[in-house]
Design a protein around this motif. Structure first.
Motif, mmCIF file in Angstrom:
data_model
loop_
_atom_site.group_PDB
_atom_site.id
_atom_site.type_symbol
_atom_site.label_atom_id
_atom_site.label_comp_id
_atom_site.label_asym_id
_atom_site.label_seq_id
_atom_site.Cartn_x
_atom_site.Cartn_y
_atom_site.Cartn_z
ATOM 1 N N HIS A 91 0.826 -1.210 0.000
ATOM 2 C CA HIS A 91 0.000 0.000 0.000
ATOM 3 C C HIS A 91 0.861 1.262 0.000
ATOM 4 C CE1 HIS A 91 -3.808 2.114 0.575
ATOM 5 N NE2 HIS A 91 -3.175 2.905 1.440
ATOM 6 N N VAL A 92 1.975 1.234 0.721
ATOM 7 C CA VAL A 92 2.865 2.395 0.742
ATOM 8 C C VAL A 92 3.364 2.713 -0.663
ATOM 9 C CG1 VAL A 92 5.115 3.228 1.544
ATOM 10 C CG2 VAL A 92 3.574 2.126 3.141
ATOM 11 N N HIS A 93 3.673 1.675 -1.435
ATOM 12 C CA HIS A 93 4.129 1.896 -2.810
ATOM 13 C C HIS A 93 3.040 2.533 -3.672
ATOM 14 C CE1 HIS A 93 8.159 0.149 -3.088
ATOM 15 N NE2 HIS A 93 7.767 -0.757 -2.210
ATOM 16 N N ARG A 94 1.782 2.361 -3.292
ATOM 17 C CA ARG A 94 0.681 2.948 -4.068
ATOM 18 C C ARG A 94 0.410 4.404 -3.681
ATOM 19 N NH1 ARG A 94 -1.824 -2.085 -2.437
ATOM 20 N NH2 ARG A 94 -1.720 -3.620 -4.123
ATOM 21 N N MET A 95 1.002 4.876 -2.594
ATOM 22 C CA MET A 95 0.668 6.195 -2.070
ATOM 23 C C MET A 95 0.880 7.343 -3.070
ATOM 24 S SD MET A 95 -0.782 6.008 0.834
ATOM 25 C CE MET A 95 -0.685 7.710 1.374
ATOM 26 N N PRO A 96 1.966 7.384 -3.859
ATOM 27 C CA PRO A 96 2.096 8.485 -4.825
ATOM 28 C C PRO A 96 0.935 8.527 -5.823
ATOM 29 C CG PRO A 96 4.202 7.396 -4.532
ATOM 30 C CD PRO A 96 3.189 6.547 -3.831
ATOM 31 N N ARG A 97 0.540 7.352 -6.322
ATOM 32 C CA ARG A 97 -0.573 7.313 -7.270
ATOM 33 C C ARG A 97 -1.888 7.671 -6.578
ATOM 34 N NH1 ARG A 97 -1.316 1.778 -10.412
ATOM 35 N NH2 ARG A 97 -2.075 1.160 -8.360
ATOM 36 N N LEU A 98 -2.052 7.209 -5.334
ATOM 37 C CA LEU A 98 -3.262 7.545 -4.586
ATOM 38 C C LEU A 98 -3.339 9.043 -4.301
ATOM 39 C CD1 LEU A 98 -3.389 4.585 -2.026
ATOM 40 C CD2 LEU A 98 -4.812 4.906 -4.053
ATOM 41 N N ALA A 99 -2.176 9.681 -4.138
ATOM 42 C CA ALA A 99 -2.163 11.136 -3.927
ATOM 43 C C ALA A 99 -2.719 11.860 -5.156
ATOM 44 C CB ALA A 99 -0.741 11.613 -3.628
#
Length: 501
Positions: A91-99
């Motif tokens: 999930h941490v790796h997805r954080m830039p895209r989620l931002a």
């Protein structure tokens, strides 16, 4: 939990940076292209923005907290299980895209939709009198602002998640013995990242200028050339400034993994086979995973070569000792005592390894001594003893024949100098004190102790206590006082456990 709090603060800081930068650029254009409206209409517009802002804040905050939930759960748990850690890691790796999704979702729509609907309603009520197409210009401005904000926060979030990724990996490794890695999985392709970023960097100034011109279109014929270029220059400067910031963030995102790989390659060049951290969510993850796979392969080969070399040294020592049943195991014991002294002296593990191999081969030159001399049961004549005294040089010469020469270089001094005396009366070179190489001084103590305590055909071995007394008496004359003292004190102490490699 401290790591999570630092990460949360960084995300809030990133959000503020992106918001301020966006407002300065797009808001700056709106300031230099101010509409001529009454104070009452301006107050109503401010009220619309305030209401829309509150709606945006509530909706965005709810999404933001939901995005943080899998990460927060890991740091709230005292002993998180492996499944929870893995979910948080991904999930941490997805954080830039989620931002980016958050900025173009609740942030943009939460602000724009209520603002548009309230503005249209007030226009129908006759409380706002400016042209209707300004609403669509404002919507375009909002999209530009969100694009600017999203790109800045995307790259800042990429940097912010790295300490968190390391922290989660440490938790998984310490608690479950598992080291997480994406192993080449891509969450955000470089091609998409480049395409969207460069397109925004290239077109943003154009859209910004077009928006400003459209707002000021009605009054352009009344503006003097000097005023026009001052106004246009300000708008273009803001657009170019954003383009520069965007390009800088993009190049930093590229340079960081390249520098990391370059440093890792330098480590390998220096002989340190160290894997590098895989903290990336794009194709660099694949590249680093491949690099680490190569390093693991080299580590396996290095370990096999090390074991082969250790076996080679041990076999040479065993072959030498096998010539004389009375000295069987002498080289192995001297190596053990030498390692003990090296550890007591605080040598590094690399030095200990070199010392161990040197001690195994310290008597390799005796291969060149004739059997009738080497195996003689009685006292040697002076001429025979002179023949035995050549074995340090012969040992060095034997090792010089082994290729590559630089691989044997660390062992030469110790083999040649292990019969030097601290007072300068030893052989083959008559070296004195600290001029005697380090390994030679250590092996001399270990060699003498084993020789004194081992049985010979013409005598029985001494008791350990007697041999230690002789070493004690010979400190500073025959043997290095520091190394002989360390060894004697250790062997006389109650602890008799010798740490063997």
């Amino acid at each position: 939990m401290q790591l999570y709090k630092s990460f949360l603060k960084q995300l809030v800081r990133n959000y503020m940076i992106g918001s301020i930068a966006s407002v300065v650029v797009v808001g700056g254009v709106l300031l230099v292209t101010t509409l001529e409206i009454s104070f009452e209409e301006c107050a109503r517009l401010m009220a619309i923005l305030a209401i829309s802002f509150m709606i945006m804040l509530i909706s965005e905050l709810s999404v933001f907290l939901k995005q943080l939930k899998p990460i927060r759960a890991v740091f709230e748990e005292e002993d998180p299980d492996l499944d929870l850690l893995e979910k948080a890691y991904l999930h941490v790796h997805r954080m830039p895209r989620l931002a980016v999704y958050r900025i173009f979702g609740p942030h943009l729509l939460g602000l724009s939709l209520p603002a548009i609907l309230l503005t249209i309603w007030m226009m129908e009520q006759g409380k706002l009198s400016f042209p209707a197409f300004y609403i669509w210009l404002a919507s375009l401005g909002a999209v530009l602002l969100a694009s600017c904000h999203a790109m800045i926060e995307f790259f800042l979030t990429i940097a912010a998640i790295r300490p968190l990724i390391k922290g989660i990996r440490r938790k998984a490794l310490s608690r479950h013995g598992v080291d997480f890695s994406l192993e080449g999985h891509v969450f955000m392709a470089i091609r998409v990242k480049f395409l969207l970023s460069t397109m925004l960097i290239g077109t943003f100034p154009l859209f910004l200028f077009s928006l400003a011109v459209q707002i000021r279109l009605e009054g352009l014929n009344k503006i003097a050339p000097q005023q026009y270029w001052g106004w246009a220059g300000g708008v273009l400067l803001l657009g170019v400034g954003f383009a520069y910031v965007g390009a800088w963030l993009l190049t930093q995102d590229l340079q960081r993994p390249i520098r990391q790989l370059y440093r890792a390659m330098n480590e390998i060049k220096e002989g340190r086979l160290i894997q590098t951290s895989n903290l990336y969510s794009d194709e660099f993850s694949t590249l680093i995973a491949g690099f680490n796979m190569m390093v693991r392969g080299l580590q396996v080969r290095e370990e096999r070569n090390r074991k082969l070399l250790d076996s080679y040294f041990a076999a040479l020592a065993a072959a030498l000792d096998a010539r004389d049943p009375y000295t069987a195991g002498h080289s192995l014991r001297v190596a053990e005592y030498s390692v003990l002294i090296g550890r007591l002296a605080g040598l590094s593990e690399e030095e200990i390894d070199l010392l161990h191999k040197t001690a195994l081969l310290h008597d390799i030159g005796k291969i060149g001594v004739r059997d009738h001399i080497l195996l003689k049961e009685g006292k040697l004549t002076e001429e025979e003893f002179d023949q035995v005294k050549t074995h340090p040089q012969q040992g060095e010469n034997i090792l010089l024949q082994i290729e590559p020469a630089d691989a044997m270089a660390p062992y030469l001094e110790g083999v040649r100098s292990h019969h030097e005396r601290y007072d300068g009366c030893g052989y083959p070179d008559g070296l004195k004190g600290k001029d005697i190489p380090l390994f030679g001084r250590i092996i001399a103590v270990a060699d003498a102790y084993d020789a004194m305590t081992s049985d010979r055909p013409y005598r029985s071995g001494m008791r350990s206590a007697d041999a230690l007394n002789i070493l004690e008496e010979g400190k500073g004359t025959q043997w290095d006082p520091d190394f002989a003292g360390m060894f004697v004190n250790y062997m006389k102490s109650e602890t008799k456990v010798v740490t063997i490699r």
